[in-house]
Design a protein around this motif. Sequence first.
Motif, PDB file in Angstrom:
ATOM      1  N   VAL A 150       4.116   0.220   0.262  1.00 34.37           N
ATOM      2  CA  VAL A 150       4.747   1.256  -0.562  1.00 34.37           C
ATOM      3  C   VAL A 150       4.211   1.193  -1.988  1.00 34.37           C
ATOM      4  CG1 VAL A 150       6.938   1.992  -1.543  1.00 34.37           C
ATOM      5  CG2 VAL A 150       6.803   1.443   0.849  1.00 34.37           C
ATOM      6  N   SER A 151       3.991  -0.038  -2.506  1.00 40.94           N
ATOM      7  CA  SER A 151       3.510  -0.161  -3.884  1.00 40.94           C
ATOM      8  C   SER A 151       2.118   0.420  -4.037  1.00 40.94           C
ATOM      9  CB  SER A 151       3.460  -1.624  -4.309  1.00 40.94           C
ATOM     10  OG  SER A 151       4.633  -2.272  -3.983  1.00 40.94           O
ATOM     11  N   LEU A 200      -7.723  -1.784   0.498  1.00 35.26           N
ATOM     12  CA  LEU A 200      -7.638  -3.137   1.067  1.00 35.26           C
ATOM     13  C   LEU A 200      -6.179  -3.547   1.211  1.00 35.26           C
ATOM     14  CD1 LEU A 200     -10.316  -5.137  -0.930  1.00 35.26           C
ATOM     15  CD2 LEU A 200     -10.400  -4.581   1.464  1.00 35.26           C
ATOM     16  N   ALA A 201      -5.387  -3.290   0.162  1.00 32.09           N
ATOM     17  CA  ALA A 201      -3.980  -3.695   0.200  1.00 32.09           C
ATOM     18  C   ALA A 201      -3.206  -2.848   1.191  1.00 32.09           C
ATOM     19  CB  ALA A 201      -3.364  -3.567  -1.188  1.00 32.09           C
ATOM     20  N   GLU A 202      -3.548  -1.558   1.263  1.00 34.20           N
ATOM     21  CA  GLU A 202      -2.838  -0.629   2.135  1.00 34.20           C
ATOM     22  C   GLU A 202      -3.033  -0.986   3.614  1.00 34.20           C
ATOM     23  OE1 GLU A 202      -1.060   1.902   1.095  1.00 34.20           O
ATOM     24  OE2 GLU A 202      -0.771   3.005   2.957  1.00 34.20           O
ATOM     25  N   THR A 203      -4.208  -1.493   3.947  1.00 36.30           N
ATOM     26  CA  THR A 203      -4.482  -1.825   5.346  1.00 36.30           C
ATOM     27  C   THR A 203      -4.258  -3.303   5.645  1.00 36.30           C
ATOM     28  OG1 THR A 203      -6.778  -2.025   4.713  1.00 36.30           O
ATOM     29  CG2 THR A 203      -6.139   0.013   5.758  1.00 36.30           C
ATOM     30  N   LEU A 303      -0.490  -6.731  -9.858  1.00 33.74           N
ATOM     31  CA  LEU A 303      -1.714  -5.934  -9.854  1.00 33.74           C
ATOM     32  C   LEU A 303      -1.405  -4.477  -9.539  1.00 33.74           C
ATOM     33  CD1 LEU A 303      -4.825  -6.374 -10.041  1.00 33.74           C
ATOM     34  CD2 LEU A 303      -4.826  -6.337  -7.572  1.00 33.74           C
ATOM     35  N   GLY A 304      -0.554  -4.270  -8.530  1.00 32.70           N
ATOM     36  CA  GLY A 304      -0.251  -2.903  -8.110  1.00 32.70           C
ATOM     37  C   GLY A 304       0.510  -2.123  -9.161  1.00 32.70           C
TER      38      GLY A 304
ATOM     39  N   VAL B  63      10.251  10.391   4.204  1.00 33.74           N
ATOM     40  CA  VAL B  63       9.949   9.427   5.267  1.00 33.74           C
ATOM     41  C   VAL B  63       9.147   8.264   4.718  1.00 33.74           C
ATOM     42  CG1 VAL B  63       9.011   9.169   7.562  1.00 33.74           C
ATOM     43  CG2 VAL B  63       9.947  11.338   6.867  1.00 33.74           C
ATOM     44  N   GLY B  64       8.153   8.565   3.866  1.00 31.26           N
ATOM     45  CA  GLY B  64       7.256   7.514   3.411  1.00 31.26           C
ATOM     46  C   GLY B  64       7.860   6.605   2.366  1.00 31.26           C
ATOM     47  N   ALA B  65       8.825   7.110   1.591  1.00 31.39           N
ATOM     48  CA  ALA B  65       9.348   6.271   0.509  1.00 31.39           C
ATOM     49  C   ALA B  65      10.851   6.038   0.626  1.00 31.39           C
ATOM     50  CB  ALA B  65       9.014   6.905  -0.836  1.00 31.39           C
TER      51      ALA B  65
END
Lengths: 332, 207
Positions: A150-151, A200-203, A303-304, B63-65
């Motif tokens: 989410v971040s 990278l962080a998202e996956t 970082l995010g 939905v996503g947040a």
Amino acid sequence: MDYIYSLIAESYKILFLLLPLLTAVAMIVWLDRRVWAFVQKRKGPNVVGPFGLFQSLADALKYIFKEIIIPASSNKIVFILAPITTMTLALISWAVIPFSEDFVLSDINVGILYLFAISSLGVYGIIMGGWASNSKYPFLGAIRSAAQMVSYEVSIGVIIINVLLCVGSLNLTDIVLAQEKIWFIIPLFPMFVIFFISALAETNRPPFDLPEAEAELVAGYQTEYSGMMYAMFWLGEYANILLMCAMGSILFLGGWISPIDSYPFNLVPPVFWFILKILLLFILFALVKAIVPRYRYDQLMKLGWKIFLPFSLTWVVLTAGFLLYFDLLPKV
Amino acid sequence: MIAHAFFFYFFSFIAVVSAIMVTVSRNTVHSVFFLILDFISISSLFIMIGAEFLGMIMLIVYVGAVAVLFLFVVMMLNVAKQENTWFKSSTNSAHIPIGLLVGIIIFFEVIIVIGGWKYKPDLSSKIILSDISNTHSIGNVLYTDYIHLFQLSGMVLLVAMIGAIVLTFRKRDGLKRQSYFKQLSREREDGVSLVNVKSNEGIKIDD
């Protein structure tokens, strides 16, 4: 009758997108392991088939024939739904990816929003898996992963706004066509770097693979999964990585546009360039996995939220100001 | 047209059933999952009437947040163990009057909208007649005619966010924080010193 005909035609098209995609996912796993091994001066998988190309196939066979163990105290329906959700969401986002100007399954107006929405849904597979396992490590891994995804989604969203300011359309084909003169990686280079790190962080790739940090959490949300269900998580993860590479090449590297617009390069079909760019980004992903140590969790969040978000927001203001001052804003 | 009607009833059926399941289901986490299903089917309905931008934003935001945070809270509070006793208990719940009040208000709001009351009568013609895309037409209206309301709602959200942070913020003592600047500007002299130690006397390290 028309409906049935178009239904068959669409299914045919979907089949011809999905089969190469799944093969590509299997091959990319092999490539990932090979690159990783070469960086560490090992050989990597090189036994099954020429150069070990059939390693993923052998792995898949192994996973199919393994027993699927469902923990007795788990929430069974959600437990089974979780890998299915991950896999489905990883595959349906490919519907809007334009491989070349006329080679796209569904050329919708809000393509980039669709991609963003689907990638933001990706967190549910992980949360469901972690919660339904009814066990400590998967739950902690899922909580970590959800917070992380989410971040970093926020900064990816802001980066997409940067690109959209230069394009003036949410359509993916328009985004690529807007880069015919100059790829967005040149004017928006800092945004490309941040997009890459956020991807990278998202996956959940290293160095941000805290949800499955094996030293702390066994295997995170995948701990209780076995056999084909584990393989589905794993395939979904790699399909998502490929998707992020495709998104990066559409947003910043000019999609299917050839790098040099002159005689010998014009003959190559545009799909080739697109795949080449995806592979290039993927090899970068694999290299990062091999050379960068894992982040600490508080550093990841810092970082995010404290570095990427303010920086990309500032860049939105800069881009908008620049485009407005030099009267370059795209006309509707 | 048949396929269109079929999908409309398909999505609306799922939306209504999952909305009911949100309140009925025993497990709180399941309720949140049904809420997510409800959001998804409603955004599909939005897409079906051609409001693709609204549908996608609904998916991203709700939905996503929002629903992720719902799930988070529900899982962390461990309310999964508390089963919903709404339909089991013989005693009346205290929430029923408030729920009824909210329901009635929403009902009248829906009646007002269906009754054809419009805030700006010429607005819909302005949007529909132009052949620009959905996103552009929303932008054209939102940032011109409604800019003050738009900014006002932004301010309300900002105040809500600051309020939430102020309410939950607590200052903890003895917390060690990492300072990159301090770490990187550390010199050799700060950490290392050479001491001549006399034999049999030892040395006292000041701490």
